[in-house]
Enzyme design. Structure first.
Site, mmCIF file in Angstrom:
data_model
loop_
_atom_site.group_PDB
_atom_site.id
_atom_site.type_symbol
_atom_site.label_atom_id
_atom_site.label_comp_id
_atom_site.label_asym_id
_atom_site.label_seq_id
_atom_site.Cartn_x
_atom_site.Cartn_y
_atom_site.Cartn_z
ATOM 1 N N ILE A 141 0.796 -1.092 -0.176
ATOM 2 C CA ILE A 141 0.194 0.024 -0.084
ATOM 3 C C ILE A 141 0.951 1.214 -0.338
ATOM 4 C CG2 ILE A 141 -1.720 0.823 1.197
ATOM 5 C CD1 ILE A 141 -3.176 -1.097 2.037
ATOM 6 N N SER A 165 -7.955 -0.003 10.280
ATOM 7 C CA SER A 165 -8.685 -0.858 9.405
ATOM 8 C C SER A 165 -9.795 -1.662 9.207
ATOM 9 C CB SER A 165 -7.761 -2.923 9.805
ATOM 10 O OG SER A 165 -8.260 -3.643 9.257
ATOM 11 N N THR A 187 -11.056 -3.982 10.573
ATOM 12 C CA THR A 187 -10.571 -5.456 12.333
ATOM 13 C C THR A 187 -11.382 -4.387 13.350
ATOM 14 O OG1 THR A 187 -8.604 -4.327 12.686
ATOM 15 C CG2 THR A 187 -9.288 -6.480 10.872
ATOM 16 N N TYR A 189 -9.728 0.897 6.431
ATOM 17 C CA TYR A 189 -10.149 0.334 5.299
ATOM 18 C C TYR A 189 -10.514 -1.140 4.872
ATOM 19 C CZ TYR A 189 -4.472 1.310 5.303
ATOM 20 O OH TYR A 189 -3.480 0.893 5.420
ATOM 21 N N TYR A 228 -4.079 -9.080 16.282
ATOM 22 C CA TYR A 228 -3.593 -7.868 14.349
ATOM 23 C C TYR A 228 -4.720 -6.478 14.827
ATOM 24 C CZ TYR A 228 -4.303 -5.209 10.208
ATOM 25 O OH TYR A 228 -4.559 -4.634 8.983
ATOM 26 N N ASN A 261 -3.812 -12.203 2.808
ATOM 27 C CA ASN A 261 -4.426 -12.152 1.611
ATOM 28 C C ASN A 261 -4.954 -12.810 0.560
ATOM 29 O OD1 ASN A 261 -4.285 -10.291 3.208
ATOM 30 N ND2 ASN A 261 -2.821 -8.322 1.554
ATOM 31 N N LEU A 262 -6.476 -13.150 -0.293
ATOM 32 C CA LEU A 262 -6.931 -13.614 -0.967
ATOM 33 C C LEU A 262 -6.180 -14.064 -2.452
ATOM 34 C CD1 LEU A 262 -8.735 -16.051 -1.572
ATOM 35 C CD2 LEU A 262 -10.340 -13.792 -2.030
ATOM 36 N N ARG A 287 -16.868 -9.938 1.952
ATOM 37 C CA ARG A 287 -15.481 -8.601 2.166
ATOM 38 C C ARG A 287 -16.301 -7.733 1.317
ATOM 39 N NH1 ARG A 287 -15.687 -11.475 5.862
ATOM 40 N NH2 ARG A 287 -13.318 -12.041 6.591
ATOM 41 N N LYS A 294 -4.751 -1.884 15.924
ATOM 42 C CA LYS A 294 -5.483 -1.247 15.116
ATOM 43 C C LYS A 294 -6.058 -0.315 16.174
ATOM 44 C CE LYS A 294 -3.621 -1.491 10.939
ATOM 45 N NZ LYS A 294 -2.694 -1.403 10.442
#
Length: 351
Positions: A14, A127, A129, A189, A152, A211-212, A243, A156
């Site tokens: 990013i 995030s 999350t 985000y 994690y 990540n996917l 998602r 955040k």
């Protein structure tokens, strides 16, 4: 005089895209990274895209307070965007101390330097999350934060709280005692994916992807034998998680809009929060099949047990960011998935 932005963790996925957009918007950028989760591939790509060979790069660990302080002393920093953190949900469950030590200490050092060097605007990479298993969807910035489902996610939440408290505590400072006010924005985000249209920068995970989309592209190109879709028994239409997948270039532009809001004195509060997503829920299975269709490929995939720490569904209400930042996600799912595949092929061609 151009404003200067420090991008910590700026050689990563990013951070590299944000650096490109900041330079395009007329900012000077200093990139700092300890290179623990990346190499110079994306930073070199940034230089090619921008035509700039003179972007300052500092190899430092933000957990080193002296190094961070020196960075702020060497450069006049108007704003800092803080990306330098570990980010794998599953790993954080297995190694919580690693995540608390790195993610919190690095941010504390950034904030300490910001308030000791003429004040600074701090943009925190937060995030979705932080919402955990939200009771109401889509989530807005006023949606109550639920208990984090992973260490994690907890880092955040804690970092948001730390930034808020520092902003409020420093509001009264005027620099006379060497302490300056800090203003902050947290961007929450959702699921960044894709790559720059040039295919010169993109997601480059070390080892097994967390990540996917990199898992999808690595399976498509033959690096991985099979893609695992974690869980097909969730209470959703097709049984897979929902998602909000946002193109990384759109995400990067949101950071530029937020930085501009800070340095131009347009903030309505000294601490603000914005959701950055598309507002559209997409299932994991839907994303996989869309990738196949867009790129004319057939993936080898299987369903696997659920992963610890994954929430069932999360997507954003982005109306506040649309209104206040003058920003909205523009790239389509198809464009994003095509860019991800172009980036994977670029890596293969240049291996």
């Amino acid at each position: 005089m151009k404003k200067r932005v420090l991008v910590s963790g700026g050689a990563g996925y990013i951070g590299s895209h944000v650096t490109v957009e900041l330079i395009a918007a007329g900012y000077e950028v200093v990139v700092a990274d300890n290179m623990s989760n990346c190499d110079m591939t994306c930073f070199e790509g940034v230089k090619k895209i921008t035509g700039r060979d003179d972007i300052p790069f500092e190899k430092i660990d933000c957990c080193d307070s002296a190094a961070v302080d020196k960075l702020f002393s060497d450069y006049a920093i108007d704003a800092v965007i803080h990306f330098a953190a570990f980010k794998a949900v599953g790993e954080s469950v297995a190694e919580p101390l690693k995540y608390y030590r790195n993610n919190l200490l690095s941010f504390l050092n950034i904030l300490e330097a910001a308030k000791s060097h003429s004040g600074c605007n701090v943009l925190f990479s937060s995030s979705a999350t932080v919402y955990g298993e939200a009771e109401t969807l889509p989530v807005t910035e006023s949606t109550p934060r639920m208990p984090a489902t992973s260490p994690y996610g907890n880092t955040k939440q804690m970092s948001e709280d730390i930034l808020r408290d520092v902003v409020f505590a420093t509001a009264k400072y005027d620099g006379k005692d060497g302490q300056w006010p800090v203003k902050g924005i947290a961007l929450r985000y959702f699921n960044p994916m894709g790559a720059h249209p040039s295919a010169l920068i993109g997601e480059l995970p070390r080892g097994v992807p967390n990540n996917l989309v990199p898992f999808i592209t690595q399976t498509a190109i033959g690096k991985r034998e099979c893609l695992s879709i974690f869980g097909n028994d969730y209470p959703t239409a097709d049984g897979t998680c929902l998602r909000d997948y946002i193109d990384v270039v759109d995400l990067a532009k949101a950071h530029v809009a937020a930085v501009s809001r800070m340095v131009e004195g347009k903030m309505k509060e000294d601490y603000e929060i914005f959701n950055i997503g598309t507002g559209r829920p997409v299932s994991v299975y839907e994303l996989v099949t869309a990738f196949e269709k867009v790129n004319g490929l057939k993936l080898n995939y299987k369903f696997a047990p659920r992963r610890p720490g994954d929430v069932v569904a999360i997507w954003a209400d982005t109306s506040l960011a649309n209104k206040e930042l003058g920003w909205k996600a523009e790239r389509t799912l198809e464009q994003t998935l095509a860019s991800a595949w172009a980036w994977e092929k670029h890596l293969a061609e240049n291996a």
